[in-house]
Design a protein around this motif. Sequence first.
Motif, PDB file in Angstrom:
ATOM      1  N   VAL A 115      -0.826  25.474  17.296  1.00 36.51           N
ATOM      2  CA  VAL A 115      -1.440  25.473  15.966  1.00 36.51           C
ATOM      3  C   VAL A 115      -2.894  25.905  16.122  1.00 36.51           C
ATOM      4  O   VAL A 115      -3.572  25.532  17.085  1.00 36.51           O
ATOM      5  N   GLU A 116      -3.395  26.685  15.150  1.00 36.80           N
ATOM      6  CA  GLU A 116      -4.769  27.182  15.220  1.00 36.80           C
ATOM      7  C   GLU A 116      -5.711  26.201  14.513  1.00 36.80           C
ATOM      8  O   GLU A 116      -5.428  25.733  13.402  1.00 36.80           O
ATOM      9  N   TYR A 117      -6.837  25.919  15.181  1.00 37.27           N
ATOM     10  CA  TYR A 117      -7.824  24.971  14.662  1.00 37.27           C
ATOM     11  C   TYR A 117      -9.186  25.659  14.579  1.00 37.27           C
ATOM     12  O   TYR A 117      -9.516  26.538  15.381  1.00 37.27           O
ATOM     13  N   ASP A 118      -9.972  25.228  13.603  1.00 40.93           N
ATOM     14  CA  ASP A 118     -11.376  25.621  13.507  1.00 40.93           C
ATOM     15  C   ASP A 118     -12.232  24.559  14.201  1.00 40.93           C
ATOM     16  O   ASP A 118     -12.015  23.349  14.011  1.00 40.93           O
ATOM     17  N   VAL A 119     -13.194  25.002  14.984  1.00 38.78           N
ATOM     18  CA  VAL A 119     -14.082  24.097  15.718  1.00 38.78           C
ATOM     19  C   VAL A 119     -15.383  23.949  14.930  1.00 38.78           C
ATOM     20  O   VAL A 119     -16.058  24.942  14.633  1.00 38.78           O
ATOM     21  N   PHE A 120     -15.737  22.683  14.585  1.00 37.13           N
ATOM     22  CA  PHE A 120     -16.934  22.428  13.795  1.00 37.13           C
ATOM     23  C   PHE A 120     -18.106  21.914  14.644  1.00 37.13           C
ATOM     24  O   PHE A 120     -19.255  22.222  14.366  1.00 37.13           O
ATOM     25  N   ASN A 121     -17.795  21.135  15.661  1.00 33.48           N
ATOM     26  CA  ASN A 121     -18.878  20.544  16.450  1.00 33.48           C
ATOM     27  C   ASN A 121     -18.393  20.358  17.883  1.00 33.48           C
ATOM     28  O   ASN A 121     -17.225  20.019  18.116  1.00 33.48           O
ATOM     29  N   VAL A 122     -19.299  20.576  18.844  1.00 28.29           N
ATOM     30  CA  VAL A 122     -18.972  20.441  20.272  1.00 28.29           C
ATOM     31  C   VAL A 122     -20.077  19.617  20.939  1.00 28.29           C
ATOM     32  O   VAL A 122     -21.258  19.970  20.846  1.00 28.29           O
ATOM     33  N   ASP A 146     -16.426  16.457  23.666  1.00 27.22           N
ATOM     34  CA  ASP A 146     -15.869  15.875  22.441  1.00 27.22           C
ATOM     35  C   ASP A 146     -16.074  16.889  21.325  1.00 27.22           C
ATOM     36  O   ASP A 146     -17.212  17.319  21.055  1.00 27.22           O
ATOM     37  N   VAL A 147     -14.983  17.261  20.665  1.00 29.98           N
ATOM     38  CA  VAL A 147     -15.067  18.298  19.633  1.00 29.98           C
ATOM     39  C   VAL A 147     -14.491  17.777  18.324  1.00 29.98           C
ATOM     40  O   VAL A 147     -13.650  16.861  18.298  1.00 29.98           O
ATOM     41  N   GLU A 148     -14.975  18.348  17.260  1.00 33.83           N
ATOM     42  CA  GLU A 148     -14.496  18.040  15.916  1.00 33.83           C
ATOM     43  C   GLU A 148     -13.784  19.275  15.386  1.00 33.83           C
ATOM     44  O   GLU A 148     -14.380  20.349  15.289  1.00 33.83           O
ATOM     45  N   VAL A 149     -12.495  19.144  15.078  1.00 34.91           N
ATOM     46  CA  VAL A 149     -11.690  20.287  14.666  1.00 34.91           C
ATOM     47  C   VAL A 149     -10.879  19.931  13.432  1.00 34.91           C
ATOM     48  O   VAL A 149     -10.719  18.753  13.076  1.00 34.91           O
ATOM     49  N   ALA A 150     -10.369  21.005  12.809  1.00 32.91           N
ATOM     50  CA  ALA A 150      -9.456  20.848  11.663  1.00 32.91           C
ATOM     51  C   ALA A 150      -8.495  22.024  11.674  1.00 32.91           C
ATOM     52  O   ALA A 150      -8.844  23.122  12.123  1.00 32.91           O
ATOM     53  N   TYR A 155     -11.147  14.234  15.778  1.00 36.61           N
ATOM     54  CA  TYR A 155     -12.167  14.083  16.820  1.00 36.61           C
ATOM     55  C   TYR A 155     -11.420  13.892  18.135  1.00 36.61           C
ATOM     56  O   TYR A 155     -10.799  12.834  18.359  1.00 36.61           O
ATOM     57  N   VAL A 156     -11.448  14.915  18.964  1.00 38.65           N
ATOM     58  CA  VAL A 156     -10.616  14.917  20.172  1.00 38.65           C
ATOM     59  C   VAL A 156     -11.490  15.215  21.390  1.00 38.65           C
ATOM     60  O   VAL A 156     -12.605  15.737  21.276  1.00 38.65           O
ATOM     61  N   ARG A 157     -10.931  14.862  22.526  1.00 41.28           N
ATOM     62  CA  ARG A 157     -11.573  15.165  23.800  1.00 41.28           C
ATOM     63  C   ARG A 157     -10.808  16.317  24.444  1.00 41.28           C
ATOM     64  O   ARG A 157      -9.576  16.299  24.490  1.00 41.28           O
ATOM     65  N   THR A 158     -11.549  17.295  24.961  1.00 42.67           N
ATOM     66  CA  THR A 158     -10.898  18.492  25.505  1.00 42.67           C
ATOM     67  C   THR A 158     -11.585  18.910  26.793  1.00 42.67           C
ATOM     68  O   THR A 158     -12.727  18.523  27.083  1.00 42.67           O
ATOM     69  N   HIS A 159     -10.880  19.715  27.560  1.00 38.61           N
ATOM     70  CA  HIS A 159     -11.394  20.268  28.818  1.00 38.61           C
ATOM     71  C   HIS A 159     -11.977  21.666  28.631  1.00 38.61           C
ATOM     72  O   HIS A 159     -12.327  22.320  29.618  1.00 38.61           O
ATOM     73  N   LEU A 160     -12.098  22.139  27.390  1.00 38.21           N
ATOM     74  CA  LEU A 160     -12.549  23.504  27.105  1.00 38.21           C
ATOM     75  C   LEU A 160     -14.001  23.542  26.637  1.00 38.21           C
ATOM     76  O   LEU A 160     -14.394  24.462  25.919  1.00 38.21           O
ATOM     77  N   GLY A 161     -14.811  22.571  27.046  1.00 38.86           N
ATOM     78  CA  GLY A 161     -16.192  22.531  26.588  1.00 38.86           C
ATOM     79  C   GLY A 161     -17.034  23.698  27.078  1.00 38.86           C
ATOM     80  O   GLY A 161     -18.097  23.977  26.511  1.00 38.86           O
ATOM     81  N   HIS A 162     -16.587  24.419  28.117  1.00 35.04           N
ATOM     82  CA  HIS A 162     -17.370  25.533  28.660  1.00 35.04           C
ATOM     83  C   HIS A 162     -17.190  26.815  27.869  1.00 35.04           C
ATOM     84  O   HIS A 162     -17.987  27.750  28.016  1.00 35.04           O
ATOM     85  N   ILE A 163     -16.167  26.905  27.009  1.00 40.02           N
ATOM     86  CA  ILE A 163     -15.942  28.146  26.258  1.00 40.02           C
ATOM     87  C   ILE A 163     -15.963  27.942  24.751  1.00 40.02           C
ATOM     88  O   ILE A 163     -16.056  28.931  24.009  1.00 40.02           O
ATOM     89  N   LEU A 164     -15.868  26.721  24.294  1.00 43.03           N
ATOM     90  CA  LEU A 164     -15.845  26.470  22.850  1.00 43.03           C
ATOM     91  C   LEU A 164     -17.257  26.212  22.330  1.00 43.03           C
ATOM     92  O   LEU A 164     -18.063  25.555  22.986  1.00 43.03           O
ATOM     93  N   LYS A 165     -17.520  26.713  21.145  1.00 40.16           N
ATOM     94  CA  LYS A 165     -18.789  26.438  20.457  1.00 40.16           C
ATOM     95  C   LYS A 165     -18.493  26.378  18.958  1.00 40.16           C
ATOM     96  O   LYS A 165     -17.449  26.873  18.501  1.00 40.16           O
ATOM     97  N   PRO A 166     -19.359  25.759  18.179  1.00 41.07           N
ATOM     98  CA  PRO A 166     -19.094  25.665  16.733  1.00 41.07           C
ATOM     99  C   PRO A 166     -18.868  27.041  16.115  1.00 41.07           C
ATOM    100  O   PRO A 166     -19.581  28.008  16.397  1.00 41.07           O
ATOM    101  N   LYS A 173      -6.311  26.504  24.509  1.00 38.91           N
ATOM    102  CA  LYS A 173      -7.130  27.667  24.840  1.00 38.91           C
ATOM    103  C   LYS A 173      -7.887  28.118  23.601  1.00 38.91           C
ATOM    104  O   LYS A 173      -7.582  27.713  22.471  1.00 38.91           O
ATOM    105  N   LYS A 174      -8.853  28.963  23.825  1.00 36.93           N
ATOM    106  CA  LYS A 174      -9.633  29.537  22.737  1.00 36.93           C
ATOM    107  C   LYS A 174      -8.829  30.637  22.060  1.00 36.93           C
ATOM    108  O   LYS A 174      -8.103  31.386  22.714  1.00 36.93           O
ATOM    109  N   SER A 175      -8.954  30.750  20.749  1.00 36.68           N
ATOM    110  CA  SER A 175      -8.209  31.749  19.979  1.00 36.68           C
ATOM    111  C   SER A 175      -9.131  32.912  19.604  1.00 36.68           C
ATOM    112  O   SER A 175     -10.261  32.708  19.154  1.00 36.68           O
TER     113      SER A 175
END
Length: 506
Positions: free
Chosen positions: A315-322, A340-344, A354-365, A399-401
């Motif tokens: 499922v595709e999510y939008d990232v609001f906060n990292v 810790d990221v905030e997605v919808a 509000y989830v915890r993920t291992h993709l903090g190095h590539i995700l940004k708001p 993964k990042k979309s």
Amino acid sequence: MAANMFVVPQTKGSVLCCKCGILMDPNPANMCVTCLRSEVDITEGLRKHATIMHCPECDSYLQPPRTWLKAQLESKELLTYCVKRLETDLKKVRLVNAEFIWTEPHSKRIKVKLKVQKEVLNGAILEQSYVVEYVLQDHMCDSCTRFQANPDQWVASVQLRQRVSHRRTFFYLEQLILKHDAAVHAIKIKQMDQGIDFFFANKSHASKFVEFLDKVAPTKRRESKQLVSHDPKNNSYNYKYTFSVEISPICREDLICLPPRVAVSLGNLGPLVICTKVTNNIALLDPLTLRQCFLDPDQYWRYSFKSLLGSRQLVEYDVFNVEVGSPEFNVGGSKYVMADVEVARVTDYGKLFYVRTHLGHILKPGDRALGYDLYGANNNDNELDKYQNLVIPEVILIKKSYEEKRQKKRGEPRPWKLKSLDMELDESKGRGYEEKMNTEYEEFLRDLEENPELRFNLSLYRNKDYQPSEMASVSDGDDVPSVPLEELLADLELSEEEDGDDSMKD
């Protein structure tokens, strides 16, 4: 030598030839080269003509008694073969050099110029060249004879299967097979519903291919044979052999719920883990602790569990906060950062996760990510039910979309391409099946662009038909993954005999 040092001049003596009287350098025979050759012919008794059996179908040559050697005209292999045919003659002389003399390709003649040496009168060594002419006599090899009588005749088949709803694994295996020429002896390759069938004219070729599959994927196999004919006079039997090879249904990016016994054997890993890589072992990553473990084929097939969710259910999510919560970790050659990221969900902004993920190095708001929606999923998994008081996260990001950014480049050709096997396709499936195949192949190409580790063992070729568009410089700012040009290989034009006729070699 020291300067101003006296050096005695050396003169080389010369003698007269005992036959023609010309001045020459001394030798044990006291004869010039011309007179020596007129007296002695070291090529006397050596064969100047020979006949070799040539298969016109697979372009191979008979090496007695029954071996067929595949070689191209004027190749090193063919020159070695021609010289070995004169092995008994060359025991009398010493071979110095051998080279081809050009002949018309359709003349059925091969000429080889040999230069030999031999000790003659009084220990003098004479060197002489002569030409050997080989006459090609057409004679089909056993494999070509069987194939011409019945093109569908085979001795061994390998039935490769994977019980999943997509063909991404077979697209990847196809490229590995092409790079390593693993199916070069296959006389026919046929696409099936959940796999591929390979047909071979020899059981040893099929066994070698199965061994290759064991090295690149977690497989299990069964072997069976069927009696075709029996000759009671010489007590000979002809069998058809079938190798049934099944690939593990666990694929890269699948979400897995480990059985309790497996989790304990792996040091209480998970139990919810992500499959990050599939080779002959399965790499599993716990996205909440960044622990990684490997499952070998024996361990997997002992329990034979399945995925909880597959790539079809992303499922595709939008990232609001990292919010980055840890430094960068290197796990199995891959870099991860806990955050810790905030997605919808893209399709529903009414619920924030509000989830915890291992993709903090590539995700940004502002980015988009693909993940598994465990909040709204209806999971009927027996292994998951065995865990009591297990806290299941609402979302696990994978993964990042880049789908939104790819929309701008939709329809543009890629500067690279892949080769494909000469495979018989099942045309009875209809247009819907063909469109599904094209969609899955496009997703596989995107995976190659996004994952350098995935394309590390594959061969990507430059697309000669690619023409950079005028808007390329404008779109260069987009961070859409692409394949660097330095990773691409020059495409070679293969001749017809290299396209698969190797299967005719016995």
